[in-house]
Design a protein around this motif. Structure first.
Motif, mmCIF file in Angstrom:
data_model
loop_
_atom_site.group_PDB
_atom_site.id
_atom_site.type_symbol
_atom_site.label_atom_id
_atom_site.label_comp_id
_atom_site.label_asym_id
_atom_site.label_seq_id
_atom_site.Cartn_x
_atom_site.Cartn_y
_atom_site.Cartn_z
ATOM 1 N N GLY A 8 0.789 -1.227 0.000
ATOM 2 C CA GLY A 8 0.000 0.000 0.000
ATOM 3 C C GLY A 8 0.821 1.277 0.000
ATOM 4 O O GLY A 8 0.533 2.194 -0.760
ATOM 5 N N LEU A 42 -6.875 6.046 10.587
ATOM 6 C CA LEU A 42 -6.036 5.569 9.480
ATOM 7 C C LEU A 42 -4.602 5.462 9.977
ATOM 8 O O LEU A 42 -4.147 6.331 10.738
ATOM 9 C CB LEU A 42 -6.095 6.565 8.329
ATOM 10 C CG LEU A 42 -7.464 6.708 7.655
ATOM 11 C CD1 LEU A 42 -7.637 8.106 7.091
ATOM 12 C CD2 LEU A 42 -7.622 5.662 6.572
ATOM 13 N N ALA A 43 -3.909 4.418 9.554
ATOM 14 C CA ALA A 43 -2.541 4.234 10.048
ATOM 15 C C ALA A 43 -1.584 3.911 8.909
ATOM 16 O O ALA A 43 -1.950 3.238 7.945
ATOM 17 C CB ALA A 43 -2.519 3.104 11.074
ATOM 18 N N GLN A 99 2.373 6.440 11.753
ATOM 19 C CA GLN A 99 1.663 7.707 11.565
ATOM 20 C C GLN A 99 0.173 7.431 11.642
ATOM 21 O O GLN A 99 -0.293 6.423 11.097
ATOM 22 C CB GLN A 99 2.038 8.327 10.219
ATOM 23 C CG GLN A 99 3.456 8.864 10.251
ATOM 24 C CD GLN A 99 3.971 9.322 8.905
ATOM 25 O OE1 GLN A 99 5.020 8.874 8.490
ATOM 26 N NE2 GLN A 99 3.252 10.198 8.237
ATOM 27 N N GLU A 126 7.796 13.096 3.551
ATOM 28 C CA GLU A 126 7.399 14.390 4.124
ATOM 29 C C GLU A 126 8.164 15.556 3.491
ATOM 30 O O GLU A 126 7.642 16.669 3.393
ATOM 31 C CB GLU A 126 7.778 14.391 5.604
ATOM 32 C CG GLU A 126 6.666 14.221 6.578
ATOM 33 C CD GLU A 126 7.225 13.965 7.969
ATOM 34 O OE1 GLU A 126 6.945 12.893 8.491
ATOM 35 O OE2 GLU A 126 7.944 14.817 8.517
ATOM 36 N N SER A 161 7.300 18.810 11.473
ATOM 37 C CA SER A 161 6.740 17.585 10.889
ATOM 38 C C SER A 161 5.217 17.567 10.948
ATOM 39 O O SER A 161 4.544 17.364 9.930
ATOM 40 C CB SER A 161 7.299 16.369 11.633
ATOM 41 O OG SER A 161 6.701 15.210 11.159
ATOM 42 N N LEU A 162 4.651 17.783 12.142
ATOM 43 C CA LEU A 162 3.200 17.644 12.266
ATOM 44 C C LEU A 162 2.436 18.736 11.525
ATOM 45 O O LEU A 162 1.258 18.575 11.221
ATOM 46 C CB LEU A 162 2.797 17.578 13.749
ATOM 47 C CG LEU A 162 3.213 16.259 14.427
ATOM 48 C CD1 LEU A 162 3.076 16.338 15.939
ATOM 49 C CD2 LEU A 162 2.411 15.071 13.885
ATOM 50 N N CYS A 200 1.646 17.559 7.603
ATOM 51 C CA CYS A 200 0.641 16.545 7.206
ATOM 52 C C CYS A 200 -0.475 17.157 6.371
ATOM 53 O O CYS A 200 -0.895 16.593 5.359
ATOM 54 C CB CYS A 200 0.013 15.864 8.420
ATOM 55 S SG CYS A 200 1.139 15.490 9.760
ATOM 56 N N ILE A 237 -8.194 9.502 1.083
ATOM 57 C CA ILE A 237 -7.182 8.605 1.637
ATOM 58 C C ILE A 237 -6.045 8.519 0.620
ATOM 59 O O ILE A 237 -6.202 8.924 -0.520
ATOM 60 C CB ILE A 237 -7.751 7.213 2.023
ATOM 61 C CG1 ILE A 237 -8.567 6.620 0.897
ATOM 62 C CG2 ILE A 237 -8.581 7.314 3.275
ATOM 63 C CD1 ILE A 237 -9.116 5.247 1.235
ATOM 64 N N GLY A 258 -3.287 10.310 0.807
ATOM 65 C CA GLY A 258 -2.615 11.592 0.600
ATOM 66 C C GLY A 258 -3.028 12.170 -0.741
ATOM 67 O O GLY A 258 -3.387 11.451 -1.655
ATOM 68 N N MET A 283 -1.175 13.983 -2.921
ATOM 69 C CA MET A 283 -0.173 14.177 -3.974
ATOM 70 C C MET A 283 -0.214 13.110 -5.069
ATOM 71 O O MET A 283 0.174 13.365 -6.191
ATOM 72 C CB MET A 283 1.219 14.214 -3.361
ATOM 73 C CG MET A 283 1.529 12.956 -2.615
ATOM 74 S SD MET A 283 3.181 12.914 -1.987
ATOM 75 C CE MET A 283 4.142 13.365 -3.374
HETATM 76 C C1 HEC Z 1 4.349 14.895 0.876
HETATM 77 C C2 HEC Z 1 3.000 14.454 1.129
HETATM 78 C C3 HEC Z 1 2.683 13.839 2.475
HETATM 79 C C4 HEC Z 1 2.897 14.368 3.701
HETATM 80 C C5 HEC Z 1 3.587 15.674 4.060
HETATM 81 C C6 HEC Z 1 2.322 13.434 4.652
HETATM 82 N N1 HEC Z 1 1.776 12.376 3.990
HETATM 83 FE FE1 HEC Z 1 0.718 10.860 4.808
HETATM 84 N N2 HEC Z 1 0.568 9.956 3.001
HETATM 85 C C7 HEC Z 1 1.016 10.471 1.815
HETATM 86 C C8 HEC Z 1 0.788 9.518 0.742
HETATM 87 C C9 HEC Z 1 1.159 9.679 -0.705
HETATM 88 C C10 HEC Z 1 0.166 8.405 1.346
HETATM 89 C C11 HEC Z 1 -0.286 7.110 0.655
HETATM 90 C C12 HEC Z 1 0.696 5.981 0.935
HETATM 91 C C13 HEC Z 1 1.847 5.852 -0.072
HETATM 92 O O1 HEC Z 1 1.619 5.848 -1.301
HETATM 93 O O2 HEC Z 1 3.009 5.720 0.382
HETATM 94 C C14 HEC Z 1 0.020 8.733 2.758
HETATM 95 C C15 HEC Z 1 -0.592 7.899 3.666
HETATM 96 C C16 HEC Z 1 -0.788 8.221 5.006
HETATM 97 C C17 HEC Z 1 -1.561 7.439 5.946
HETATM 98 C C18 HEC Z 1 -2.364 6.193 5.622
HETATM 99 C C19 HEC Z 1 -3.779 6.644 5.314
HETATM 100 C C20 HEC Z 1 -3.991 7.113 3.901
HETATM 101 O O3 HEC Z 1 -4.297 8.309 3.713
HETATM 102 O O4 HEC Z 1 -3.836 6.277 3.007
HETATM 103 C C21 HEC Z 1 -1.479 8.062 7.153
HETATM 104 C C22 HEC Z 1 -2.136 7.620 8.445
HETATM 105 C C23 HEC Z 1 -0.639 9.218 6.983
HETATM 106 N N3 HEC Z 1 -0.225 9.304 5.659
HETATM 107 C C24 HEC Z 1 -0.302 10.084 7.998
HETATM 108 C C25 HEC Z 1 0.461 11.231 7.827
HETATM 109 C C26 HEC Z 1 0.871 12.097 8.915
HETATM 110 C C27 HEC Z 1 0.506 11.906 10.377
HETATM 111 C C28 HEC Z 1 1.625 13.092 8.358
HETATM 112 C C29 HEC Z 1 2.346 14.215 9.056
HETATM 113 C C30 HEC Z 1 3.308 13.844 10.047
HETATM 114 C C31 HEC Z 1 1.690 12.831 6.921
HETATM 115 N N4 HEC Z 1 0.981 11.708 6.648
HETATM 116 C C32 HEC Z 1 2.347 13.631 6.022
HETATM 117 C C33 HEC Z 1 1.600 11.699 1.639
HETATM 118 C C34 HEC Z 1 1.986 12.556 2.657
#
Ligand code: HEC
Length: 426
Positions: free
Chosen positions: A214, A263-264, A288, A331, A365-366, A369, A381, A383, A385
């Motif tokens: 995933g 969501l995790a 996360q 991130e 960091s936080l 998100c 879900i 993200g 991008m």
């Molecule tokens: C640069 C963009 C980006 C940032 C910033 C980011 N995420 Fe995400 N996140 C994603 C993507 C893309 C996925 C889908 C998983 C993948 O393809 O790796 C995701 C998936 C997730 C998921 C699994 C649920 C889902 O949406 O599918 C969680 C929970 C999550 N992120 C938490 C966080 C948290 C908490 C932060 C801040 C600390 C954060 N993310 C920052 C891009 C980001």
């Protein structure tokens, strides 16, 4: 009484400040352990102002082009001396150390190995006449060869991988955090120890129907040295979660997660083993969490606390509002690294670090998100991008894991490592 010169006093103050900001020793109570010395030379970052910093949440070194390791002969010699000091250690201080200790150093060196392999093949250092600098090539190859020799001695057996500690279980046993989010104490973190329970309330999912972990964007960003799995828990439990995923896909993503959904994104180590292959381990590196609480979601992040885990304490550390974002993780893409912004690439750091003069300037960091996940999840879900994606339940963990290992095993950096680890040491 002899009086100290103001310059000397200032020097001592700067050194003390540096000592507290630099990473704490991980492998021994006191600084100076050869493993810490080796890790530090790759992981400690010096800002141009003299500030020394090591990101305790990062899983890769703060270098992009690694110029200083390849171009600077004097620095290169220091690095080689630290590698040699570890290479000389007897079996009792290498192969016989506990699997967790070996894994921590092995994984941190593996990230360095992969980075050096990439810069060497993609960004060869050029000299004044724009020819490839053969000395820089030779330096990189020496580092890769020595790293491979050390990594090989740290590899785990298959049994050791299976028996590695699982931080989720440890924190459940230590009763450190509740298992569930509680809206009454919304800022209180929770740690779902039942995340990987195949009959529990959490449903693993991916955007493709074939076996997949995933977290494809996260895994390719870090070159598949860890597995990232996605998990969803709707308030009604497992059956409701599975039907939500089906309806979400049927509705072509036009369906919001029910409020209260958790969501995790779980990151676990992939481990090079003594038989020369790769295994997925239960060793948690980060977690996360997002709780859909419209109009504004709650978000949490935990990462491995190496020192505390080795000392038998809490294995995961919760990030606070001040923690800088992990510039070695996906991130980092939430920061606009503007081509015109002033940066210092002399040493070849990551673009984010090269841009900021102090750790306080690095975005939090936080706070990052929301840039990819919106204020509330709704139907976003995965993200934002990556664009809208479908979502399929992934009940077969073994097949999903095998698919990730296959990608790494066929990569050029793993092939190079396999070749170098098979070479006889001279
Ligand atoms: C640069 C963009 C980006 C940032 C910033 C980011 N995420 Fe995400 N996140 C994603 C993507 C893309 C996925 C889908 C998983 C993948 O393809 O790796 C995701 C998936 C997730 C998921 C699994 C649920 C889902 O949406 O599918 C969680 C929970 C999550 N992120 C938490 C966080 C948290 C908490 C932060 C801040 C600390 C954060 N993310 C920052 C891009 C980001």
């Amino acid at each position: 009484m002899p009086r100290r010169s103001p310059c000397l006093t200032l020097g001592i103050v700067v050194l003390l400040a540096a000592a507290t900001l630099a990473g704490e020793p991980i492998f021994d109570a006191r600084p100076g352990h050869p493993w810490d010395q080796l890790r530090d030379i790759f992981y400690i970052r010096r800002f141009s102002t003299g500030e020394v910093f090591e990101d305790p949440h990062a899983f890769a070194p703060p270098w992009q082009e690694c110029y200083v390791f390849r171009r600077d002969a004097a620095f290169h010699e220091q690095v080689v001396a630290r590698l040699e000091a570890v290479e000389r250690l007897p079996t009792s201080r290498m192969e016989d150390q506990s699997p967790s200790r070996r894994l921590i150093l092995l994984k941190d060196l593996w990230a360095v190995f992969d980075r050096l392999e990439m810069v060497d093949s993609r960004w060869p250092v050029k000299n004044d006449r724009q020819e490839v600098d053969l000395k820089a090539v030779a330096r990189t190859e020496e580092l890769l060869r020595r790293l491979a020799r050390i990594m090989r001695r740290l590899e785990l057996t298959d049994e050791e991988v299976a028996a590695l500690p699982n931080a989720l279980q440890i924190s459940a046993d230590q009763n450190l955090h509740p298992k569930m989010f509680d809206p009454a104490t919304a800022d209180k973190a929770f740690l779902p120890s039942d995340l990987l329970d195949t009959n529990g309330p959490w449903v693993a999912y991916a955007s493709e129907p074939e076996p997949s972990a995933g977290g494809t964007a996260h895994m390719s960003f870090i070159r598949h040295r860890s597995i990232f799995t996605l998990h969803l828990r709707t308030p009604g439990g497992r059956d409701e979660g599975e039907s939500f995923l089906q309806e979400y896909t049927k509705a072509n993503r036009k369906k919001d997660v029910p409020p209260g959904t958790m969501l995790a994104l779980l990151r676990r180590s992939i481990v090079p083993t003594r038989s020369g292959s790769l295994r997925v381990s239960p060793f948690v590196e980060s977690l996360q969490l997002i709780v859909a609480t419209p109009p504004e979601d709650h978000r949490f992040k935990f990462t491995l606390d190496r020192k505390s885990l080795l000392a038998g304490g809490p294995a995961l550390k919760r990030l606070g509002p001040e923690s800088p974002l992990d510039h070695t993780n996906l991130e980092a893409l939430s920061v606009d690294v503007h081509p015109n912004s002033p940066r210092n690439y002399d040493n070849g750091e990551t673009a984010i670090l090269a841009r900021y003069r102090s750790v306080n300037e690095v975005p939090r960091s936080l706070a990052s998100c929301v840039r990819c996940h919106f204020e509330t999840t709704g139907s976003n879900i995965f993200g934002l991008m990556t664009g809208p994606r479908l979502a399929y339940a992934q009940p077969d963990f073994e097949k999903a894991e095998a698919a990730v290992l296959k990608v790494k095993a066929s990569s050029p950096e793993w092939k190079l490592y396999s070749r170098l680890r098979a070479e006889k040491s001279e």
